[in-house]
Design an enzyme around this catalytic site. Structure first.
Site, PDB file in Angstrom:
ATOM      1  N   THR A 267       0.843  -1.184   0.000  1.00 26.49           N
ATOM      2  CA  THR A 267       0.000   0.000   0.000  1.00 26.49           C
ATOM      3  C   THR A 267       0.884   1.242   0.000  1.00 26.49           C
ATOM      4  OG1 THR A 267      -1.938   1.026   1.072  1.00 26.49           O
ATOM      5  CG2 THR A 267      -0.269   0.082   2.537  1.00 26.49           C
ATOM      6  N   ASN A 268       0.330   2.415   0.277  1.00 28.60           N
ATOM      7  CA  ASN A 268       1.126   3.652   0.296  1.00 28.60           C
ATOM      8  C   ASN A 268       0.667   4.539   1.448  1.00 28.60           C
ATOM      9  OD1 ASN A 268      -1.009   5.572  -0.717  1.00 28.60           O
ATOM     10  ND2 ASN A 268      -0.953   4.120  -2.431  1.00 28.60           N
ATOM     11  N   ARG A 269       1.264   5.689   1.585  1.00 30.20           N
ATOM     12  CA  ARG A 269       1.084   6.516   2.777  1.00 30.20           C
ATOM     13  C   ARG A 269      -0.145   7.407   2.746  1.00 30.20           C
ATOM     14  NH1 ARG A 269       6.198   6.740   5.545  1.00 30.20           N
ATOM     15  NH2 ARG A 269       5.427   8.504   6.732  1.00 30.20           N
TER      16      ARG A 269
END
Ligand code: CTP
Ligand code: CA
Length: 226
Positions: free
Chosen positions: A33-35
Site C-alpha cells: 500500500t502507500n502513505r
C-alpha cells in the site's frame, strides 16, 4: 467550524470522488500500500456535499468517518477502484481522483500464506490500469480533476499529467514538503488548469484547501455555460 453559510454552488451536480490508498494483495496476510490517509479526498467530499452536490466517494480507507450526506463505496485494490469508478462515472458531472492508486501489483497473488525461505525474495509486479487516463479517454461533458503527488519537478510533472490524462485540472502537491502531503491535516497545493492558468495556494487545512479547489471547479464549470 461554521458551515452554516456554505454557498450551494453545486445544487443539481453529482460528484464522484476517490480517496485514500489502494491495497494490493500479496497473499492472504500481506499487501502493498502507500502513505495516503484519504483526508484530502474526504475533505473534498464533505465540502462538495455542503455546497449542494450529490457525492459518491470511492474510498480505499476504512479509517475515516463517512462525511454527512455522502455515499461511500469501499474498495481495496486498484482494480476494485477501477470497477467502482467506471460503474458510477456516467452519473457524474465532476470526477475528482484524489486517491493514491497503486501503479503496480503483484503479478501473482498467492492463495495461501507464503512461507519464508533462506535467501532473498523477489516479487514480480505488473502495472495496474490508470483510472484517470481511462476516464480522460472517454470523457464527454465531464469535468475531470486529477491529483499529482510529487517530491520534485512538481510543475513539469503536473502539467505533463494534465495533458497526458486529458484532465481539466490537476491539483499538485509536494508530498515531501513540511505541512503538505499524505498524513497531516494541512496541505500546500498548486492548481493547474487546462487553459494554462494556475493558482498557488498557501498552507491551509485540508478542509480549507478542499473549499478553494471546489471554488476553482465551480468557476470553470460556470464558464462553460456562458
Ligand atoms: N491515477 C489513477 N490510476 C492509476 C494511477 C494514478 O487514476 N493507476 C490517478 C491518481 O488518482 C491521480 C493521478 O492519476 O489523480 C496522478 O497520479 P500520480 O501517482 O501522481 O501519477 P502517475 O500518473 O501514476 O505517475 P507517477 O506515479 O509515475 O508520478
Ligand atoms: Ca502513481
Amino acid at each position: 467550524k461554521n458551515h452554516f453559510f456554505a454557498q450551494r454552488l453545486f445544487d443539481g451536480k453529482t460528484f464522484l470522488i476517490t480517496a485514500g490508498p489502494t491495497k494490493e494483495k500479496v497473499d492472504p496476510v500481506r499487501y502493498f500500500t502507500n502513505r495516503s490517509s484519504g483526508k484530502m479526498g474526504y475533505a473534498l467530499a464533505e465540502q462538495a456535499a455542503l455546497m449542494g452536490a450529490e457525492v459518491i466517494l470511492v474510498s480505499g480507507t476504512d479509517s475515516l468517518p463517512a462525511p454527512n450526506g455522502v455515499k461511500v463505496v469501499h474498495v481495496e485494490s486498484a482494480a476494485d477502484m477501477f470497477d467502482a469508478v467506471m460503474t458510477h462515472a456516467n452519473e457524474a458531472d465532476v470526477i475528482v481522483k484524489s486517491a493514491a492508486v497503486a501503479d503496480y501489483r503483484p503479478k501473482q497473488v498467492h492463495a495461501s500464506k507464503m512461507k519464508k525461505q533462506s535467501g532473498d525474495l523477489v516479487i514480480e509486479l505488473e502495472r495496474t490500469k490508470d483510472i484517470l487516463f481511462e476516464l480522460g479517454k472517454k470523457k464527454a461533458n465531464q469535468f475531470l480533476v486529477g491529483f499529482a503527488a510529487e517530491t520534485d519537478n512538481m510543475e513539469e510533472y503536473a502539467k505533463g499529467k494534465l495533458v497526458k490524462k486529458n484532465a481539466d485540472m490537476i491539483v499538485a502537491n509536494n508530498v515531501a514538503a513540511e505541512g503538505a502531503g499524505f498524513a497531516g491535516d494541512t496541505n500546500i497545493v498548486t492548481i493547474f488548469h487546462k487553459d494554462h492558468s494556475s493558482v498557488q495556494l498557501p498552507l491551509l487545512s485540508k478542509q480549507e484547501t478542499a473549499r478553494k479547489i471546489l471554488h476553482e471547479i465551480s468557476e470553470k464549470l460556470g464558464g462553460d455555460h456562458h
